[in-house]
Structure formats: structure tokens, C-alpha cells
Design a protein around this motif. Structure first.
Motif, PDB file in Angstrom:
ATOM      1  N   SER A  80       0.860  -1.169   0.000  1.00 51.22           N
ATOM      2  CA  SER A  80       0.000   0.000   0.000  1.00 51.22           C
ATOM      3  C   SER A  80       0.905   1.230   0.000  1.00 51.22           C
ATOM      4  CB  SER A  80      -0.871  -0.048   1.256  1.00 51.22           C
ATOM      5  OG  SER A  80      -1.559   1.153   1.414  1.00 51.22           O
ATOM      6  N   PHE A  81       0.337   2.398  -0.309  1.00 53.33           N
ATOM      7  CA  PHE A  81       1.148   3.628  -0.353  1.00 53.33           C
ATOM      8  C   PHE A  81       0.936   4.431   0.925  1.00 53.33           C
ATOM      9  CE2 PHE A  81       0.575   2.283  -4.661  1.00 53.33           C
ATOM     10  CZ  PHE A  81       1.822   2.484  -5.227  1.00 53.33           C
ATOM     11  N   GLN A  82       2.041   4.840   1.515  1.00 51.53           N
ATOM     12  CA  GLN A  82       1.986   5.640   2.735  1.00 51.53           C
ATOM     13  C   GLN A  82       3.008   6.761   2.592  1.00 51.53           C
ATOM     14  OE1 GLN A  82       1.565   3.304   6.316  1.00 51.53           O
ATOM     15  NE2 GLN A  82       2.741   4.811   7.459  1.00 51.53           N
ATOM     16  N   GLY A  83       2.533   7.993   2.378  1.00 49.52           N
ATOM     17  CA  GLY A  83       3.471   9.080   2.106  1.00 49.52           C
ATOM     18  C   GLY A  83       4.219   8.783   0.824  1.00 49.52           C
ATOM     19  N   LEU A  84       5.546   8.824   0.887  1.00 55.26           N
ATOM     20  CA  LEU A  84       6.363   8.581  -0.298  1.00 55.26           C
ATOM     21  C   LEU A  84       6.810   7.129  -0.408  1.00 55.26           C
ATOM     22  CD1 LEU A  84       8.611  11.759  -0.068  1.00 55.26           C
ATOM     23  CD2 LEU A  84       6.685  11.397  -1.593  1.00 55.26           C
ATOM     24  N   GLU A  85       6.360   6.288   0.504  1.00 52.81           N
ATOM     25  CA  GLU A  85       6.878   4.916   0.560  1.00 52.81           C
ATOM     26  C   GLU A  85       5.796   3.888   0.251  1.00 52.81           C
ATOM     27  OE1 GLU A  85       8.326   4.717   4.504  1.00 52.81           O
ATOM     28  OE2 GLU A  85      10.008   6.073   4.163  1.00 52.81           O
ATOM     29  N   ARG A  86       6.266   2.714  -0.224  1.00 56.14           N
ATOM     30  CA  ARG A  86       5.367   1.568  -0.378  1.00 56.14           C
ATOM     31  C   ARG A  86       5.519   0.707   0.875  1.00 56.14           C
ATOM     32  NH1 ARG A  86       6.314   0.268  -6.672  1.00 56.14           N
ATOM     33  NH2 ARG A  86       8.269  -0.591  -5.936  1.00 56.14           N
ATOM     34  N   VAL A  87       4.395   0.392   1.505  1.00 54.03           N
ATOM     35  CA  VAL A  87       4.425  -0.344   2.775  1.00 54.03           C
ATOM     36  C   VAL A  87       3.749  -1.693   2.578  1.00 54.03           C
ATOM     37  CG1 VAL A  87       3.721  -0.281   5.187  1.00 54.03           C
ATOM     38  CG2 VAL A  87       4.263   1.847   4.001  1.00 54.03           C
ATOM     39  N   PRO A  88       4.392  -2.806   2.976  1.00 51.76           N
ATOM     40  CA  PRO A  88       3.767  -4.130   2.812  1.00 51.76           C
ATOM     41  C   PRO A  88       2.472  -4.241   3.623  1.00 51.76           C
ATOM     42  CG  PRO A  88       6.101  -4.328   3.380  1.00 51.76           C
ATOM     43  CD  PRO A  88       5.730  -2.907   3.573  1.00 51.76           C
ATOM     44  N   VAL A  89       1.441  -4.857   3.030  1.00 55.63           N
ATOM     45  CA  VAL A  89       0.193  -5.146   3.744  1.00 55.63           C
ATOM     46  C   VAL A  89      -0.139  -6.614   3.509  1.00 55.63           C
ATOM     47  CG1 VAL A  89      -0.770  -2.809   3.709  1.00 55.63           C
ATOM     48  CG2 VAL A  89      -1.166  -4.306   1.760  1.00 55.63           C
ATOM     49  N   GLU A  90      -0.964  -7.173   4.397  1.00 54.23           N
ATOM     50  CA  GLU A  90      -1.330  -8.585   4.290  1.00 54.23           C
ATOM     51  C   GLU A  90      -2.515  -8.798   3.347  1.00 54.23           C
ATOM     52  OE1 GLU A  90       0.189 -11.394   5.489  1.00 54.23           O
ATOM     53  OE2 GLU A  90       1.757  -9.902   5.824  1.00 54.23           O
ATOM     54  N   GLU A  91      -3.414  -7.810   3.300  1.00 54.46           N
ATOM     55  CA  GLU A  91      -4.560  -7.937   2.397  1.00 54.46           C
ATOM     56  C   GLU A  91      -5.027  -6.565   1.940  1.00 54.46           C
ATOM     57  OE1 GLU A  91      -8.171  -9.562   3.915  1.00 54.46           O
ATOM     58  OE2 GLU A  91      -8.343  -8.111   5.529  1.00 54.46           O
ATOM     59  N   ALA A  92      -5.796  -6.544   0.849  1.00 52.67           N
ATOM     60  CA  ALA A  92      -6.355  -5.301   0.331  1.00 52.67           C
ATOM     61  C   ALA A  92      -7.757  -5.585  -0.178  1.00 52.67           C
ATOM     62  CB  ALA A  92      -5.488  -4.766  -0.797  1.00 52.67           C
ATOM     63  N   LYS A  93      -8.635  -4.565  -0.070  1.00 51.14           N
ATOM     64  CA  LYS A  93     -10.037  -4.738  -0.454  1.00 51.14           C
ATOM     65  C   LYS A  93     -10.394  -3.813  -1.607  1.00 51.14           C
ATOM     66  CE  LYS A  93     -11.683  -6.410   3.955  1.00 51.14           C
ATOM     67  NZ  LYS A  93     -11.961  -6.022   5.310  1.00 51.14           N
ATOM     68  N   ALA A  94     -11.592  -4.033  -2.159  1.00 52.80           N
ATOM     69  CA  ALA A  94     -12.084  -3.230  -3.281  1.00 52.80           C
ATOM     70  C   ALA A  94     -11.959  -1.747  -2.957  1.00 52.80           C
ATOM     71  CB  ALA A  94     -13.531  -3.594  -3.582  1.00 52.80           C
ATOM     72  N   GLY A  95     -11.370  -0.984  -3.891  1.00 59.62           N
ATOM     73  CA  GLY A  95     -11.185   0.456  -3.699  1.00 59.62           C
ATOM     74  C   GLY A  95      -9.765   0.840  -3.348  1.00 59.62           C
ATOM     75  N   ASP A  96      -9.001  -0.100  -2.796  1.00 53.90           N
ATOM     76  CA  ASP A  96      -7.612   0.209  -2.416  1.00 53.90           C
ATOM     77  C   ASP A  96      -6.727   0.346  -3.651  1.00 53.90           C
ATOM     78  OD1 ASP A  96      -8.097   0.165   0.265  1.00 53.90           O
ATOM     79  OD2 ASP A  96      -7.446  -1.900   0.575  1.00 53.90           O
ATOM     80  N   ILE A  97      -5.823   1.316  -3.616  1.00 48.82           N
ATOM     81  CA  ILE A  97      -4.779   1.423  -4.640  1.00 48.82           C
ATOM     82  C   ILE A  97      -3.550   0.726  -4.076  1.00 48.82           C
ATOM     83  CG2 ILE A  97      -3.258   3.003  -5.887  1.00 48.82           C
ATOM     84  CD1 ILE A  97      -5.561   4.988  -6.018  1.00 48.82           C
TER      85      ILE A  97
END
Length: 617
Positions: free
Chosen positions: A266-283
Motif C-alpha cells: 500500500s502507499f503511505q506518504g512517499l513509501e510503499r508499505v507491505p500489507v497482508e490484504e487489500a479490499k475493493a477500492g484500495d490502490i
């Protein structure tokens, strides 16, 4: 934790070059608490590419996000922001990006108003049904004319067939540099809280199917040394977890490859941060696939129907990239073979859908088609910094044939802002290039805004001449308009060139005598070779000269001292200037350290034979 466990908004920021878009995003970062108060952050943090920093323009679309807590309700909203390129040459990025968002912020300069690139991207956004928020930026400019600019924006929306909902847009007056926005035109201080509130209230949350099977449209592609291909886009339906099986579908629904989502970010500020899952609507960004590319649908294996991708406008201009075959080849670059050039161009063609690469029959050169001189110039500059040596041909437009069998060529809308005293010169020069004036009006402050419809062919190489004619004060903006009737022959460069007749080092004594012939491109001790262009002739024909001629040393003494040689500084061209300058029988030799202009055929006898054949044909 999922990135979607809180209210979500996805927006894109649209603006013309230099209207303050990236500076505004900097302030959104600061005021949302994305950066610590004592954290050192570069200005225009989103312009992370070296070329973007140098030129002050956004070239690559980028995703970021901020988390804003409403001080009135205490609710935290995650806002995904997409920073889009402002130049039409990079429009291939913009068109795909808009499919990821639910609303757009249209940023316009309080003095310059709505410009051609703004029109280009806004038209795409309105056609997708996105509702705009208009921000009049740089409200503190002394030459600001906010209400007139607002009227221009409204007229623009009407011309672009905006519906009633889109015409009821909220308006904010802001200064991105000073970090405030307000619905009051006279405000000169404050914060960006009104902008955050407007985003949350005006932009709808993603209305997508969270329960269905996972689908995702890839809109950006980049490479990571550890993860391989990384595809960025928005989850259109369902949920995805790390290591979940997925497959990639092309536009026809054919399966390209199957694999697993090895990493989700996922995107957090200027960085890409690992996430375990993502749902509809998430970039999000997904790693784990090797062949999937931009505009492909990444989905659960049960899905067989691809997501419709936004069509991309076709390339209008092409250049030939060839192996550097000059006598100085291989001296300055580390990547000089056709195989290396082919691999690099294929990689570029994968990630940049606005570029098309075709290999020539001799396997030593490649036809690279793109949106414009700036886009291809940025690609060449990037490659030379990576260590490539190339020979680049003159740009040529891509012709088409209409249904009646008539030849057509690309036209551009050209908007020129110029001081009143230079408007006559500009109109004359554009008329010589077969441009038709469609509008001319005073824009205040002693300036005139002139709009032309011009064949792209006539504009190649004009920008440098335009800056000279307007003493550097004119501003020219171009935008692809249509394919129209072929305009016939257009006059090219008026002057011939001075060509070196040998290989060696330029000598001051020789250059001193050549200065009367025209403008020199080299200085004493520069290395030159036979067939290299060392200057511009004052007359229309090409002239072969000897820039290595030394003074004859004799035993005679003169009573007075020889005059000291004082040379005029040579004209040093940038890459874009050199590409725009060359004629059809010339090339630009590009290496990591040098930019040289040369004849395509170095040998003078072979050149004469080729010229006679051309005349006979």
C-alpha cells in the motif's frame, strides 16, 4: 491490518506544467502529519526522478496517500492521491491513472488560467464521469485574475460536455507554496483544512463490489531489483491476500500467465508499505507475476472476463534509434550494442504504453514512436545517463490514410502567450509553417494569447526559433488535436552547415578564420571527425571546412606581434535543441558525455552519390 479498514477517498490532481501541483502535494503531506515536524524533506518530494527535479516537471505518474483526521469529528480518512504529469507528451500515463480514482482536483494558476494540457486531461476525466474540485492556485500573485480564470474553467467544462453535476463544482482559492486554501478569494493565510474537508465531502467513497471475486486493472508498471515486476492499480472487486493464486488476462480475455501475489504493498506518504490484504477500492502494488503488463486484468483464477481498459491516443511522432557508428564510438559509453539498445527499448515499451518500438530489417536500428519531442527527448536523456551510446535521426510525423484514400497528418492546437510587440513575428512564422490562427485576444499586462491549429510537422524545430524571436519571453503550449488533410511541403531549416573534412582536434587558428562563415558549435581542442557538423553556415548550402589547420611556422619575424585570437563562445546545444536542429540527412550522436551533430553518411564522396541518386529519383 487491511489498508481499507477506514474511510477511503481516491483522487487525482490535474494541472498544467508549473501550476504548482507537486508543491501543493508537499503541503498536503506536511499538514496531514505524513512527515514529522523535524523531518528533512526535499521540495517537490513527489518529483523523485533526477530529470523531474532538473526540469521542474512531472514525467511519471505516482501514487501516494495521506491520512487526515477531521478535527471536528475525530474521524480519520485515508486519501490516496495520484500525481499526474502535466505535459501532453506524457498523456499515456494520465489516461490510465484516471481509471483508479473517483474524483479529481483541477488546479489552475490564478494568472495563466486553463491551459491546453489542463484541457486534455480534464476532458478525459469528465468523459469518465469524475466530479471535479476546482482549486485556483497562486492566489497571491500580483497579476492574479481569479474570477476571470473561474469563468474560463466553467466555459472549458461546458465545451468538454460536462453534465450538470460536474458543472456544480466546489471552488477553493489557494496558495500551495504558503499552504493555505479558502473559499474566500481575499484570504492570504490559513491551512489546507478546507481542501481536506472538500475532498472528503465531495469525492465519493469507492462504490465497488467487496464481496465478489478479486479483480484488479494494472495501470502502472515498474521494476524492483528484489521483487521483479511491480504492477500498480486499484482493486476493482473482492479481496486479495498475500500468496493468493492469481492470473493475468489480456484485453481479449486470454490468460497470459498464472502465479501468486507474492507481495502486496500500500502507499503511505512517499513509501510503499507491505500489507497482508487489500479490499475493493484500495490502490495497491502487486508483485509475483513475470509477464503481466499495463492494461492487463489481474484476477482470481475463477474470473475469465477482463476489465475494459481506457483506450490510449496513438503516437504521432517517431525517431530512429541506431547503434553509434561514428569514429568515436565506444569511447564514452558502456552500452553500445544493438542487443542492449533493443532490450532497453523493449523494457520502455512495456511500461510506457504511449511508446511503440519496431526493429528495422538490418537489426541495427529501431523506430521509436511516441507522443512528442519532449517524451522521446526524455527517453534519450535517460538512456544516455544509463551509459548508452546512440545515433538519433530527425523526428518525423506518422502519416495516416483516411477512408477516401487521402493522406492525413497529425495537427496540434498551439497556444502562444507573447508580448504584444512580438505577436506579428510569431503570426508570420507560424503562417510559414502552414498553421492557421483560430483565436487572438489580449490577455492583460501587455500580452496577447494566440491560438493556432498547426500540422505537427511544421512545429518540429520551431521552439528554439520562437524563443529567439520573442527574446525568451514567449510561452508556447502544444496539444494533439486531430489527424487532418496533408498540408504539402513545409520549409525546413534555412541555413546549411559547416562540415569537418578530417579527424583530429579543432585548432583556434582555423576556427578564427571560420567564424566569418557562420556560427561555430565547437571550441579549440574539441575532438572532431570527418563528416561531423562543427557549425552553421551563413548561406543555404553545406560547406566542407578544415577546422584543424595550424599556422605555418617559418623563420621570418614580423615587426609587430601577431594579434591574439579571440573566438566567440561556441553555440552549445542541448539534446532537444540538437534533435530539433538536424535535417533529414543528419543525425545526433548521443553519448554519456557528448552530444554531437553529424551527417548520416560521413564520407563526402558517398554523400554526393546519395544526393545525386535522390535528385534522380
Amino acid at each position: 491490518m487491511s489498508a481499507a479498514a477506514q474511510p477511503l477517498r481516491n483522487i487525482a490532481i490535474i494541472a498544467h506544467v508549473d501550476h504548482g501541483k507537486t508543491t501543493l502535494v508537499d503541503q498536503l503531506f506536511r499538514q496531514s502529519g505524513t512527515f514529522r515536524e523535524n523531518q528533512r524533506v526535499e521540495e517537490r518530494a513527489m518529483d523523485s526522478n533526477d530529470l523531474e527535479k532538473e526540469r521542474g516537471i512531472t514525467i511519471l505518474a505516482k501514487c501516494t496517500s495521506v491520512e487526515w483526521t477531521n478535527p471536528k469529528t475525530g474521524e480519520t480518512t485515508r486519501i490516496n492521491i495520484v500525481d499526474t504529469p502535466g505535459h501532453a507528451d506524457f498523456g499515456g500515463e494520465v489516461e490510465r491513472i484516471l481509471s483508479m480514482v473517483d474524483g479529481v482536483i483541477l488546479l489552475v494558476d490564478s494568472s495563466e488560467g486553463a491551459m491546453p494540457q489542463t484541457k486534455f486531461v480534464t476532458g478525459k476525466a469528465l468523459a469518465l464521469g469524475l466530479r471535479p474540485i476546482v482549486v485556483v492556485n497562486k492566489i497571491d500573485r500580483p497579476d492574479g485574475r481569479a474570477q476571470e480564470v473561474l469563468d474560463e474553467v466553467f466555459d472549458l467544462f461546458v465545451n468538454l460536455d460536462a453534465d450538470d453535476d460536474q458543472l456544480e463544482f466546489p471552488v477553493l482559492y489557494a496558495s500551495g507554496r504558503n499552504g493555505y486554501a479558502s473559499d474566500d478569494e481575499s484570504a492570504r493565510e490559513g491551512t489546507l483544512q478546507p481542501l481536506f474537508e472538500t475532498i472528503v465531502s465531495h469525492v465519493p467513497a469507492p462504490q465497488l463490489d467487496a464481496e465478489g471475486p478479486f479483480t484488479f486493472l494494472a495501470t502502472l508498471l515498474d521494476r524492483d531489483n528484489f521483487m521483479g515486476r511491480v504492477l500498480t492499480g486499484r482493486v476493482q472487486s473482492g479481496t486479495i491476500k498475500v500468496n493468493q493464486p492469481i492470473h493475468a488476462l489480456d484485453a481479449d480475455g486470454k490468460v497470459i500467465e498464472t502465479g501468486r501475489a507474492s507481495k502486496l504493498m500500500s502507499f503511505q506518504g512517499l513509501e510503499r508499505v507491505p500489507v497482508e490484504e487489500a479490499k475493493a477500492g484500495d490502490i495497491i502494488a502487486i508483485a509475483g507475476l513475470e509477464k503481466a503488463t499495463v492494461a492487463n486484468t489481474i484476477a482470481d483464477p475463477s474470473v475469465s472476463e477482463p476489465i475494459a481498459a481506457q483506450p490510449i491516443d496513438p503516437p504521432t511522432l517517431s525517431m530512429r534509434f541506431s547503434v553509434n557508428d561514428s569514429p568515436f564510438a565506444g569511447r564514452e559509453g558502456s552500452k553500445v550494442t544493438s542487443r542492449m539498445i533493443r532490450d532497453r527499448l523493449e523494457r520502455e515499451g512495456e511500461s510506457n504504453v504511449a511508446i511503440r518500438v519496431t526493429e528495422s530489417a538490418d537489426k541495427d536500428s529501431f523506430e521509436v514512436a511516441g507522443r512528442g519531442e519532449l517524451q522521446l527527448g526524455v527517453l534519450i536523456e535517460t538512456m544516455r545517463r544509463e551509459g548508452f551510446e546512440l545515433g538519433i535521426s530527425r523526428p518525423r510525423v506518422l502519416f495516416q490514410t483516411d477512408e477516401n484514400g487521402q493522406r492525413t497528418e497529425p495537427y496540434e492546437t498551439v497556444v502562444i502567450d507573447v508580448d504584444d510587440e512580438y505577436s506579428g513575428t510569431v503570426v508570420d512564422k507560424m503562417a510559414m509553417r502552414k498553421a492557421e490562427m483560430t483565436d487572438m485576444r489580449p490577455s492583460g499586462g501587455g500580452k496577447t494569447r494566440i491560438t493556432f491549429s498547426a500540422p505537427s510537422r511544421g512545429l518540429i524545430g520551431y521552439h528554439g526559433e520562437f524563443l529567439s524571436d520573442t527574446r525568451g519571453t514567449g510561452i508556447m503550449n502544444r496539444l494533439f488535436e486531430k489527424y487532418g488533410p496533408h498540408k504539402g511541403a513545409i520549409e525546413g531549416r534555412q541555413n546549411g552547415v559547416l562540415i569537418s573534412n578530417g579527424t583530429g582536434e579543432a585548432v583556434g587558428y582555423a576556427l578564427n578564420s571560420l567564424e566569418d562563415r557562420g556560427i561555430l558549435f565547437v571550441k579549440p581542442q574539441d575532438k572532431i571527425y570527418e563528416g561531423m557538423v562543427i557549425g552553421e553556415n551563413a548561406k543555404p548550402e553545406d560547406l566542407e571546412v578544415n577546422p584543424m589547420k595550424s599556422k605555418q611556422l617559418t623563420n621570418f619575424r614580423s615587426t609587430g606581434k601577431d594579434d591574439a585570437i579571440r573566438l566567440t563562445p561556441p553555440k552549445i546545444m542541448t539534446l532537444e535543441q540538437a534533435i530539433a536542429y538536424i535535417d533529414d540527412d543528419e543525425m545526433v550522436e548521443v553519448t554519456p558525455k557528448s552530444i554531437r551533430i553529424r551527417k548520416a553518411i560521413l564520407d563526402p564522396n558517398e554523400r554526393k552519390k546519395a544526393s545525386r541518386k535522390k535528385e534522380a529519383a
